[in-house]
Design an enzyme around this catalytic site. Structure first.
Site: not given
Length: 632
Positions: A92, A123, A214-215
């Site tokens: 994402h 993801d 942080n993803s």
């Protein structure tokens, strides 16, 4: 006055009094410490732990990536796991940036990156940062990188560190470090953005702060190993503020999907076209597709599930949780009972479909209110643009396949060691599964594919095969039974395969890469995630190779190599029926690691056949004169 949200309520009066009442005890504890009641050894232990933690952070700091689009829009995180610049991040994060972007490192520099492959279901994505040349040597500079760990060793209460670029705080791209503990393991979080997308199975729950930005960043254990990729957090209802519940995709799951992503595919996840329910502590099949793999394997409605892929299944949720961590076409054993009788079957899981791309001009449904358990950057994630399960870029795929082979050559000992060795002499016992020696082999094989093989069965005449590079001679019981030359010799199954293996895996790097070299994607062999490659030379000799994604237990990590890649299995494709040969154990022989124990394995279950156990191995730096003299 507006009503406070539930997550921001003030303490009640009893709660305040309780806090005030405990304050004297807290103050007394602080004064006790200040008085010096802590011993010198205890203080030294605390300082030593702190020093180790700081040293670990310094070791991995340079591998953490700030991920942007080409115009520095957005902002996510990642981690480099290979010195050539391969990095893991979230799907994402890269979904909106396209196939290219910019990556910032702690050295304060931005590096262009290219998208390699994606896993929308889990993801995860792989990007490759562009290396720069050293001005003095002209060689490409290696990137700092971090080793991948093992999330099966993670326990609730373990200290962990989340790193990344939350809120794009660092203009110099230096990562933010947050320390926390593991709050839960093998958690399940439902998908986001459509069917079978962003589904977190067997994930790690942490209380380290996971905030927007942080993803895609790494979750480290205290040894500096990547045990997960941070991707999702539970947030307050009216703000993008972390409340101490974050989720990381386990690194063991990611290892299973690295081959598909490196193959430039849109990786797909598993389904067996059957669902289960838990009734009185029994997992029972309650729905099944009559055209699905589970039905074809023999499963029926009402059957009790016992285990799947070697894991006992005690609840239906446990099965669903684990299934989401497997790539499409993964081989697995299904065990069930019916009327008290146990049944077993091996199957290849099917591919769970992704939602289709939305049609242009058609209004899309509005997102549901609430921010709970979203990706840490809060993006609405669209389905993948490319066709799932198909190689997107043939040129990049071949580069990935060559990289896998280079990593295996590094595992064997590296290019300098390979250049020193001219061949091997091996004395080998052929042993049945019950331990009977049925034949003895004496083989001399060179790095350019010539060989002399003598087979002495326990109950028959000896056979000798000689291939000098152009002519193949077969001698049985002292009599020549076959002599072929030229293309006929080179294309013969034995000579062709030995030549292809020797040139590709042991010969001089580059010149001997086969004409066709394809990384087909993810598979499993010897119980571990594997790259599956198909190679074919200009003469039409073809074979399939299975190599480990990362097997640090097989030997020391080679210098400059991010993953430990060893051979697991090979199979000739000459007739389409040949069994595979599994490589069970390597030992140091001279400058190289040599596979000293191999075994015939059959089917996806890898049922054992005869084993080949080397009793003596001699490494040759020169080929004996007359070794390939042909009988007349």
């Amino acid at each position: 006055m507006p009503q406070q949200s539930r997550s921001r309520r003030q303490f009640s009066l009893p709660a305040r009094l309780a806090f005030i009442s405990c304050f004297p005890a807290l103050l007394l504890s602080c004064l006790t410490v200040a008085r010096g009641d802590v011993t010198a050894s205890e203080l030294a232990a605390v300082k030593a732990t702190e020093a180790r933690r700081i040293k670990t952070i310094q070791k991995v700091y340079g591998s953490v990536v700030a991920v942007f689009g080409k115009t520095r829009g957005g902002g996510g995180s990642g981690v480099i796991y290979d010195p050539e610049g391969y990095a893991l991040t979230n799907y994402h994060v890269v979904r909106s940036t396209g196939n290219e972007g910019l990556a910032g490192l702690a050295d304060g520099k931005l590096y262009p990156y290219r998208l390699v492959g994606i896993d929308p279901g889990g993801d995860v994505a792989i990007i490759k940062l562009q290396q720069v040349k050293d001005s003095k040597t002209g060689n490409l500079k290696p990137f700092p990188y971090s080793a991948l760990g093992d999330d099966e060793t993670v326990r609730v209460g373990d200290f962990v560190m989340a790193m990344g670029n939350p809120f794009v705080l660092a203009e110099d791209f230096a990562p933010t470090v947050t320390l926390g503990v593991v709050s839960g393991v093998k958690r399940y979080q439902e998908g986001q953005g459509g069917t079978n997308m962003l589904e977190y199975g067997d994930c790690i729950q942490i209380d380290s702060s996971i905030n927007p930005g942080n993803s895609g960043g790494p979750l480290f254990n205290m040894h500096g190993q990547v045990i997960g990729i941070n991707g999702r957090g539970s947030f307050e209802e009216r703000g993008r503020v972390n409340v101490g519940v974050g989720y990381a995709i386990g690194i063991n799951q990611i290892k299973k999907f690295i081959p598909d992503m490196m193959a430039t595919k849109v990786a797909m996840h598993a389904t067996i076209k059957a669902t289960f329910g838990t009734r009185a502590n029994i997992v029972v099949c309650d729905q099944i597709d009559l055209d699905g793999v589970a039905y074809k394997a023999g499963l029926r409605l009402g059957d009790r599930l016992i285990s799947f892929d070697g894991r006992p299944m005690r609840t239906a949720n446990q099965f669903k949780n684990y299934l989401t961590t497997l790539p499409a076409h993964w081989p697995a054993e299904l065990v069930w009972t019916r009327d008290g009788k146990e049944h077993r079957a091996w199957l290849r899981v099917a591919a769970a479909p992704y939602p289709k791309q939305p049609q242009r001009g058609r209004p899309q449904p509005k997102p549901k209110p609430g921010d709970e358990d979203k990706p840490a950057d809060g993006k609405q994630v669209a389905p993948p643009k490319n066709q799932p399960g198909v190689i997107r870029d043939a040129k990049l795929n071949r580069a990935s396949a060559e990289k896998v082979l280079r990593e295996y050559r590094a595992f064997l000992g590296g290019e300098d060691a390979l250049a020193k060795v001219k061949g091997f002499v091996e004395q080998t016992d052929v042993v049945t599964p019950d331990g009977e020696v049925v034949a003895k082999l004496h083989v001399l094989v060179t790095m350019d594919g010539r060989y002399v093989e003598t087979v002495t069965p326990s109950d028959g005449p000896a056979q000798r095969n000689i291939f000098d590079g152009t002519t193949l001679v077969e001698v049985v019981d002292g009599k020549i039974t076959k002599r072929v030359t030229g293309d006929e010799a080179i294309k013969s199954p034995g000579a062709g395969i030995v030549r292809l293996i020797s040139n590709t895996l042991y010969g001089k790097e580059g010149w001997a890469w086969p004409k066709q070299l394809v990384l087909e994607g993810a598979d499993k062999s010897l119980g571990m995630p594997a790259y599956r490659l198909r190679i074919e030379d200009e003469h039409g000799t073809a074979m399939r190779l299975w190599l480990s994604v990362d097997d640090p237990e097989a030997g020391p990590r080679p210098n400059g190599i991010g993953l430990v890649t060893r051979m697991l299995k090979i199979q000739s494709l000459s007739d389409g029926k040949s069994p595979a040969v599994a490589y069970l154990r390597f030992e140091q022989k001279g400058p190289l690691l040599d596979p000293v124990r191999k075994r015939i394995v059959i089917g996806d279950a890898e049922e054992p056949g005869v084993s080949f156990i080397d009793r003596k191995v001699e490494v040759l730096d020169e080929i004996p004169a007359g070794a390939f003299d042909l009988p007349s």
